[in-house]
Design a protein around this motif. Structure first.
Motif, PDB file in Angstrom:
ATOM      1  N   MET A  64       0.828  -1.206   0.000  1.00 29.45           N
ATOM      2  CA  MET A  64       0.000   0.000   0.000  1.00 29.45           C
ATOM      3  C   MET A  64       0.864   1.258   0.000  1.00 29.45           C
ATOM      4  O   MET A  64       0.526   2.246  -0.642  1.00 29.45           O
ATOM      5  CB  MET A  64      -0.935  -0.009   1.209  1.00 29.45           C
ATOM      6  CG  MET A  64      -2.144  -0.899   1.028  1.00 29.45           C
ATOM      7  SD  MET A  64      -3.215  -0.289  -0.293  1.00 29.45           S
ATOM      8  CE  MET A  64      -4.469  -1.576  -0.293  1.00 29.45           C
ATOM      9  N   ALA A  93      -9.602  -0.117  -1.168  1.00 29.62           N
ATOM     10  CA  ALA A  93      -8.628  -0.079  -0.070  1.00 29.62           C
ATOM     11  C   ALA A  93      -7.588   1.008  -0.304  1.00 29.62           C
ATOM     12  O   ALA A  93      -7.215   1.738   0.620  1.00 29.62           O
ATOM     13  CB  ALA A  93      -7.956  -1.442   0.076  1.00 29.62           C
ATOM     14  N   GLU A  97      -6.707   4.261   1.958  1.00 27.41           N
ATOM     15  CA  GLU A  97      -5.337   4.575   2.378  1.00 27.41           C
ATOM     16  C   GLU A  97      -4.961   5.997   1.965  1.00 27.41           C
ATOM     17  O   GLU A  97      -4.308   6.718   2.731  1.00 27.41           O
ATOM     18  CB  GLU A  97      -4.358   3.573   1.764  1.00 27.41           C
ATOM     19  CG  GLU A  97      -4.452   2.161   2.330  1.00 27.41           C
ATOM     20  CD  GLU A  97      -3.794   2.014   3.690  1.00 27.41           C
ATOM     21  OE1 GLU A  97      -3.176   2.976   4.175  1.00 27.41           O
ATOM     22  OE2 GLU A  97      -3.888   0.906   4.267  1.00 27.41           O
ATOM     23  N   GLY A 114      -9.768  -5.309   2.717  1.00 36.11           N
ATOM     24  CA  GLY A 114      -9.190  -4.900   3.989  1.00 36.11           C
ATOM     25  C   GLY A 114     -10.097  -5.084   5.182  1.00 36.11           C
ATOM     26  O   GLY A 114      -9.766  -4.640   6.289  1.00 36.11           O
ATOM     27  N   TYR A 195      -3.755  -8.382   4.333  1.00 36.02           N
ATOM     28  CA  TYR A 195      -3.957  -6.945   4.549  1.00 36.02           C
ATOM     29  C   TYR A 195      -5.242  -6.677   5.332  1.00 36.02           C
ATOM     30  O   TYR A 195      -6.267  -7.331   5.129  1.00 36.02           O
ATOM     31  CB  TYR A 195      -4.022  -6.231   3.197  1.00 36.02           C
ATOM     32  CG  TYR A 195      -4.467  -4.791   3.290  1.00 36.02           C
ATOM     33  CD1 TYR A 195      -3.612  -3.809   3.770  1.00 36.02           C
ATOM     34  CD2 TYR A 195      -5.757  -4.419   2.910  1.00 36.02           C
ATOM     35  CE1 TYR A 195      -4.017  -2.488   3.864  1.00 36.02           C
ATOM     36  CE2 TYR A 195      -6.170  -3.105   2.995  1.00 36.02           C
ATOM     37  CZ  TYR A 195      -5.304  -2.142   3.477  1.00 36.02           C
ATOM     38  OH  TYR A 195      -5.710  -0.842   3.567  1.00 36.02           O
ATOM     39  N   PHE A 197      -7.385  -3.054   6.811  1.00 34.70           N
ATOM     40  CA  PHE A 197      -7.410  -1.598   6.961  1.00 34.70           C
ATOM     41  C   PHE A 197      -7.769  -1.251   8.401  1.00 34.70           C
ATOM     42  O   PHE A 197      -8.797  -1.702   8.922  1.00 34.70           O
ATOM     43  CB  PHE A 197      -8.423  -0.964   6.011  1.00 34.70           C
ATOM     44  CG  PHE A 197      -8.403   0.533   6.064  1.00 34.70           C
ATOM     45  CD1 PHE A 197      -7.468   1.251   5.341  1.00 34.70           C
ATOM     46  CD2 PHE A 197      -9.297   1.223   6.871  1.00 34.70           C
ATOM     47  CE1 PHE A 197      -7.420   2.639   5.410  1.00 34.70           C
ATOM     48  CE2 PHE A 197      -9.261   2.608   6.953  1.00 34.70           C
ATOM     49  CZ  PHE A 197      -8.322   3.318   6.219  1.00 34.70           C
ATOM     50  N   SER A 199      -6.758   2.183   9.700  1.00 33.60           N
ATOM     51  CA  SER A 199      -6.443   3.598   9.899  1.00 33.60           C
ATOM     52  C   SER A 199      -7.706   4.444  10.058  1.00 33.60           C
ATOM     53  O   SER A 199      -8.828   3.984   9.811  1.00 33.60           O
ATOM     54  CB  SER A 199      -5.617   4.119   8.723  1.00 33.60           C
ATOM     55  OG  SER A 199      -4.427   3.399   8.575  1.00 33.60           O
TER      56      SER A 199
END
Length: 270
Positions: A64, A93, A97, A114, A195, A197, A199
């Motif tokens: 990523m 995804a 990001e 993700g 992977y 996600f 964040s």
């Protein structure tokens, strides 16, 4: 020198970046491209190692970090800063990001990668994607006759679309060849299998999940709501994994709503 990303650019207005999923190509956005170009400066890209884009240099991992960096370098060359970003699957995804890294004004993620809940979700995606990849190696002499009928296109495309019969034969063939020849498929697949996600995204964000997705199943939308509680979460009824084919009008409305929310937020902050 940065990795050059092949792209289609059309329309005028606020910049809108479109990012396809693993194994696909920028033509995935053709069902909505012209409509979006009526309102935006639309840029549909081929990710590195897919479609007509060159792969990363030898030794460069398909992470990523690198995906966002390469996209950012290309956007800079095109004179674009902080576009609204729309992505599907892997592209969703990457869009998230970019939003988390301050590279986007808004994010619309369609069935984004993700958000696997368990091993079962990962295995569903694994088998679906490997089956698609293997099917792309079928001889065209075998595939073309089946694609000539609407029923054949619907059957062959059922992993990705509810209404695969809407795709013209030559577009189907082009997608298959892109999947067959995509040098980044397996390195991206290996990286994406683990992977997740996690964040925070501080720009207006919509997560729109296809209810009949057979790759990233709809139940994963629940985890997405937990991870991103401040995002807008909507269902895409009667849509498959690549929903731009199944309901282009709905996809345009979802994107328009997200962009409008971003504009309102910026006006309130000014």
């Amino acid at each position: 020198m940065t990795t050059r990303l092949a792209h289609t650019r059309k329309g005028s207005g606020e910049p809108l970046l479109l990012i396809h999923g693993i194994g696909h190509r920028r033509q995935a956005w053709d069902p909505v491209l012209d409509r979006l170009a009526e309102s935006y400066d639309v840029i549909a890209i081929d990710l590195a190692g897919f479609g007509e884009s060159e792969p990363y240099p030898a030794g460069t991992a398909y992470t990523m970090d690198n995906a966002c960096r390469i996209i950012g370098e290309n956007l800079e060359e095109w004179g674009v800063s902080q576009p609204h970003v729309v992505g599907n699957s892997l592209g969703g995804a990457i869009a998230l990001e970019m939003g988390a890294r301050g590279m986007a004004r808004s994010v619309t993620a369609l069935s984004p990668a993700g958000f696997f809940r368990n091993v079962g979700d990962r295995l569903v995606a694994l088998f679906a994607l490997i089956l698609l990849k293997l099917s792309s190696y079928l001889p065209l002499a075998v595939v073309r006759p089946a694609l000539r009928s609407a029923a054949g296109r619907r059957l062959i495309g059922r992993t990705l679309y509810v209404n695969g019969d809407r795709i013209p034969v030559e577009d189907f063939v082009g997608d298959a060849l892109a999947l067959r020849n995509g040098s980044a498929f397996f390195p991206t697949f290996r990286a994406g299998f683990t992977y997740r996600f996690t964040s925070k995204v501080d720009v207006p964000t919509t997560i729109a999940w296809a209810t009949r997705d057979q790759v990233l199943v709809y139940g994963q939308s629940g985890l997405a709501q937990e991870v991103l509680p401040d995002a807008r979460h909507v269902a895409l009824p009667h849509c498959g994994h690549v929903p731009m084919v199944d309901d282009p009008e709905l996809i345009v409305r979802v994107i328009d709503t997200t962009v409008a929310e971003a504009s309102e937020s910026e006006e309130q902050a000014a």
